[in-house]
Design a protein around this motif. Sequence first.
Motif, PDB file in Angstrom:
ATOM      1  N   GLY A  38     -12.522  -3.065  -6.320  1.00 54.96           N
ATOM      2  CA  GLY A  38     -12.205  -2.128  -6.970  1.00 54.96           C
ATOM      3  C   GLY A  38     -11.632  -0.835  -6.206  1.00 54.96           C
ATOM      4  N   VAL A  39     -12.092  -0.840  -5.037  1.00 55.77           N
ATOM      5  CA  VAL A  39     -11.641   0.163  -3.951  1.00 55.77           C
ATOM      6  C   VAL A  39     -11.187  -0.644  -2.575  1.00 55.77           C
ATOM      7  CG1 VAL A  39     -11.801   2.335  -2.511  1.00 55.77           C
ATOM      8  CG2 VAL A  39     -12.552   2.259  -4.991  1.00 55.77           C
ATOM      9  N   ILE A  40     -10.377  -0.492  -2.049  1.00 56.32           N
ATOM     10  CA  ILE A  40     -10.121  -1.330  -0.753  1.00 56.32           C
ATOM     11  C   ILE A  40      -9.918  -0.451   0.648  1.00 56.32           C
ATOM     12  CG2 ILE A  40      -8.393  -2.669   0.345  1.00 56.32           C
ATOM     13  CD1 ILE A  40      -7.088  -3.647  -2.242  1.00 56.32           C
ATOM     14  N   PRO A  41     -10.974  -0.834   1.341  1.00 56.67           N
ATOM     15  CA  PRO A  41     -10.904   0.136   2.589  1.00 56.67           C
ATOM     16  C   PRO A  41      -9.641  -0.294   3.423  1.00 56.67           C
ATOM     17  CG  PRO A  41     -13.202  -0.676   2.113  1.00 56.67           C
ATOM     18  CD  PRO A  41     -12.328  -1.586   1.011  1.00 56.67           C
ATOM     19  N   ASP A  52       0.003  -9.506  -3.166  1.00 53.82           N
ATOM     20  CA  ASP A  52      -0.316  -8.440  -3.877  1.00 53.82           C
ATOM     21  C   ASP A  52      -1.773  -7.955  -3.943  1.00 53.82           C
ATOM     22  OD1 ASP A  52       2.333  -8.340  -4.794  1.00 53.82           O
ATOM     23  OD2 ASP A  52       2.013  -9.746  -6.508  1.00 53.82           O
ATOM     24  N   PHE A  53      -2.479  -8.170  -2.617  1.00 51.94           N
ATOM     25  CA  PHE A  53      -3.704  -7.555  -2.629  1.00 51.94           C
ATOM     26  C   PHE A  53      -3.981  -6.115  -3.023  1.00 51.94           C
ATOM     27  CE2 PHE A  53      -7.379  -6.380   0.183  1.00 51.94           C
ATOM     28  CZ  PHE A  53      -8.225  -6.842  -0.703  1.00 51.94           C
ATOM     29  N   LEU A  54      -2.957  -5.405  -2.110  1.00 49.25           N
ATOM     30  CA  LEU A  54      -3.006  -3.952  -2.241  1.00 49.25           C
ATOM     31  C   LEU A  54      -1.874  -3.259  -3.217  1.00 49.25           C
ATOM     32  CD1 LEU A  54      -2.553  -4.068   1.786  1.00 49.25           C
ATOM     33  CD2 LEU A  54      -4.450  -2.955   0.704  1.00 49.25           C
ATOM     34  N   ILE A  55      -1.353  -4.029  -3.817  1.00 50.69           N
ATOM     35  CA  ILE A  55      -0.369  -3.737  -4.656  1.00 50.69           C
ATOM     36  C   ILE A  55      -0.621  -3.550  -6.279  1.00 50.69           C
ATOM     37  CG2 ILE A  55       2.046  -3.701  -5.419  1.00 50.69           C
ATOM     38  CD1 ILE A  55       2.845  -5.039  -2.973  1.00 50.69           C
ATOM     39  N   SER A 441       9.914   1.790  -6.163  1.00 51.42           N
ATOM     40  CA  SER A 441       8.641   2.124  -5.787  1.00 51.42           C
ATOM     41  C   SER A 441       7.568   1.155  -5.689  1.00 51.42           C
ATOM     42  CB  SER A 441       8.294   3.507  -6.697  1.00 51.42           C
ATOM     43  OG  SER A 441       8.138   3.050  -7.809  1.00 51.42           O
ATOM     44  N   LEU A 442       6.716   1.600  -4.918  1.00 54.64           N
ATOM     45  CA  LEU A 442       5.495   0.749  -4.824  1.00 54.64           C
ATOM     46  C   LEU A 442       4.358   1.630  -4.898  1.00 54.64           C
ATOM     47  CD1 LEU A 442       4.828  -2.223  -2.358  1.00 54.64           C
ATOM     48  CD2 LEU A 442       3.093  -0.454  -2.569  1.00 54.64           C
ATOM     49  N   THR A 443       3.501   1.362  -5.914  1.00 59.70           N
ATOM     50  CA  THR A 443       2.033   1.848  -6.187  1.00 59.70           C
ATOM     51  C   THR A 443       0.799   1.050  -5.718  1.00 59.70           C
ATOM     52  OG1 THR A 443       3.106   3.262  -7.672  1.00 59.70           O
ATOM     53  CG2 THR A 443       0.534   3.558  -7.466  1.00 59.70           C
ATOM     54  N   THR A 444      -0.050   1.404  -4.683  1.00 67.19           N
ATOM     55  CA  THR A 444      -1.328   0.663  -4.403  1.00 67.19           C
ATOM     56  C   THR A 444      -2.203   0.868  -5.128  1.00 67.19           C
ATOM     57  OG1 THR A 444      -2.232   2.284  -3.065  1.00 67.19           O
ATOM     58  CG2 THR A 444      -0.391   1.447  -1.785  1.00 67.19           C
ATOM     59  N   ARG A 445      -3.122  -0.187  -4.989  1.00 70.66           N
ATOM     60  CA  ARG A 445      -4.426  -0.050  -5.820  1.00 70.66           C
ATOM     61  C   ARG A 445      -5.142   0.757  -5.168  1.00 70.66           C
ATOM     62  NH1 ARG A 445      -4.755  -5.032  -8.591  1.00 70.66           N
ATOM     63  NH2 ARG A 445      -3.317  -6.644  -7.547  1.00 70.66           N
ATOM     64  N   PRO A 446      -6.297   1.243  -5.791  1.00 73.40           N
ATOM     65  CA  PRO A 446      -7.214   2.424  -5.102  1.00 73.40           C
ATOM     66  C   PRO A 446      -7.530   1.962  -3.794  1.00 73.40           C
ATOM     67  CG  PRO A 446      -7.829   2.196  -7.417  1.00 73.40           C
ATOM     68  CD  PRO A 446      -7.061   0.970  -6.957  1.00 73.40           C
ATOM     69  N   ILE A 447      -7.400   2.808  -2.580  1.00 71.12           N
ATOM     70  CA  ILE A 447      -7.855   2.337  -1.491  1.00 71.12           C
ATOM     71  C   ILE A 447      -8.807   3.453  -0.502  1.00 71.12           C
ATOM     72  CG2 ILE A 447      -5.816   1.205  -0.857  1.00 71.12           C
ATOM     73  CD1 ILE A 447      -4.613   3.626   0.300  1.00 71.12           C
ATOM     74  N   ARG A 514      -4.526   6.587  -4.362  1.00 71.87           N
ATOM     75  CA  ARG A 514      -3.343   5.652  -4.210  1.00 71.87           C
ATOM     76  C   ARG A 514      -2.210   6.233  -3.506  1.00 71.87           C
ATOM     77  NH1 ARG A 514      -3.814   1.815  -8.893  1.00 71.87           N
ATOM     78  NH2 ARG A 514      -5.742   2.743 -10.240  1.00 71.87           N
ATOM     79  N   PHE A 515      -1.601   5.173  -2.694  1.00 71.89           N
ATOM     80  CA  PHE A 515      -0.197   5.781  -2.130  1.00 71.89           C
ATOM     81  C   PHE A 515       0.864   5.302  -3.129  1.00 71.89           C
ATOM     82  CE2 PHE A 515      -2.259   5.237   2.198  1.00 71.89           C
ATOM     83  CZ  PHE A 515      -2.395   6.922   2.435  1.00 71.89           C
ATOM     84  N   ARG A 516       1.961   6.184  -3.126  1.00 70.30           N
ATOM     85  CA  ARG A 516       3.045   5.776  -3.987  1.00 70.30           C
ATOM     86  C   ARG A 516       4.072   5.910  -2.996  1.00 70.30           C
ATOM     87  NH1 ARG A 516       3.714   7.848  -9.492  1.00 70.30           N
ATOM     88  NH2 ARG A 516       2.410   6.180 -10.233  1.00 70.30           N
ATOM     89  N   PHE A 517       4.895   4.777  -2.444  1.00 65.91           N
ATOM     90  CA  PHE A 517       6.101   4.706  -1.582  1.00 65.91           C
ATOM     91  C   PHE A 517       7.528   4.653  -2.712  1.00 65.91           C
ATOM     92  CE2 PHE A 517       2.564   3.029   0.679  1.00 65.91           C
ATOM     93  CZ  PHE A 517       2.514   3.859   1.867  1.00 65.91           C
TER      94      PHE A 517
END
Length: 554
Positions: A38-41, A52-55, A441-447, A514-517
């Motif tokens: 659910g949240v990726i350190p 797509d682990f982080l995406i 754009s690319l949006t990450t999962r919760p990190i 989340r980061f969005r690039f």
Amino acid sequence: MAHETLYNGIVLPSPWPPKRETLPPDPMPVPYLDDPPGVIPIDVGRQLLVDDFLIAESTLTRTCHKPAWHPASPVVRPDRPWESGTPGKARGRAAMPFSDGVWYDAADGLFKMWYYAGEMTTCHARSTDGIHWEKPSFDVAPGTNVVMEHPGRRDSGTVWLDPEGPPAERLKMMWYDETVREHVIFLSPDGIHWERLTETGNAQDRTTFFHNPFRKKWCFSLRSTMFYHAADDKWSYSIDRPSGTEEDGPWTYKRIRRYAEGDDLASAARSWPRLGDPDWRESEKGREMAMQPVLWVGADRLDPPVPGSSYVTDLYHLDAVAYESIMVGLFSLHREPFPPLYPKRSDKINMVGVGFSRDGFHWDRPFREPLLEMSDDPVAWNSSNMQSVGGCFLVVGDLLYIYCTGRGGSTNTKIMDFSTGLATLRRDGFASMDAGAEPGSLTTRPICFQGSHLFVNLAAPDGHLTAEVLDREGQVIAPFTRENSIAVTGDSTSARVQWQGAADLSELAGTPVRFRFHLQSASLYAFWVSPDTSGASHGYVAAGGPGFSGQVDT
């Protein structure tokens, strides 16, 4: 047994390693891609975008990239009398890591290579730049660079540099003694003088080991076999022929991998039994011992066959290493036993592919084209039997140095050379997420992270990247907005991302975000949050490289 939670939030089930009942022809299932945390350190290493682990969502296009052969290849070739092959065998000359190992040793600032020089010797070469290699004289066999003379005929082996180990155990070696059919492990303080440690359980040749520092485990990549009955589409996982005869009959022999692990190399080596008999393969008990390590991985239906061949590709070998935040595997894929479709080739038709793992066991292999492939020239140094090396690759400035072995130089197997080549790839360059003239754009999962400074590996000589930070629900967090983002341009493997109105990301440390690039005419290879303005990732750097004090980027 309690479940183990990894550095990236993945929870390993119990028991571990998992027991696989079969190796079906479909690609290996990868549980953490189907059900990510659910949240990726992201505190360990650069975050590569190979899957797509982080995406969470993206309008970008993923592109895989191949290394380029260095023009100096082969960088090590057989040119000494003691590299002339094996007495009594009609084989060519040899100066190639048969896995063995290529490392950068920060203790004395040298690139170091251990290699096969025929079945009776292991040799050692050194370099200051990884391109030009010297073969010094050592006292093991005065006047030569031999560091081990083998009482039995050696096959493949592994040499692993362990800078965290006791001084007397900095170097760890294993080689397969064909005479007694066992794998023997040695330790050394200097890579020249070796002391025997132990033997492994029963295992076939072309078995190697590697270290998984994420879990602090020593792991064995064990060659094993299976048999395929094409007419009935059946598989047998015994290492002896299902027919019970010397001939395969309707059963086709295939190479696969089994897996074993331990907290230290000796316990890993002894984690399955050995019969202690050179004829263990002729014994039912010995064969059963060799099948105790769990089934791991093989080739699958997506691995490309040789055009026009009926041979079903199998997995000749698998070397692995920790790189930044993932394990990278180099898969030596066996596409044709001997080359009837390549009548001028001198040896097997192998190529090297790549795979990625975030739990150290399951492999995602999104790119099936060869990472390293044979030359079309039948007398080139790499015209056949391409294979990876122990340690896999090094980080040298903005490049990865990927060493490999090839066989060729002649269409006559009696005089072909076994040589060592070098290919280079951009750092983190296995894959990029790309935007053209149309922005994407690319949006990450919760990190979550504890660092303060966002960095990217970006190629945007004619474009740019901006970024924004969102909360877990997707709302923009001021002042980390797209409007405040200072555009990153140019081509850099380590470029800092900053915002007007914010010194760094420290106020968000420990908070799921989340980061969005946003990209235009740009390629994004990796991102990470560093505690340092230098951009140190605190991830692993494979077999090391100049500028690193060990195998971690600090």
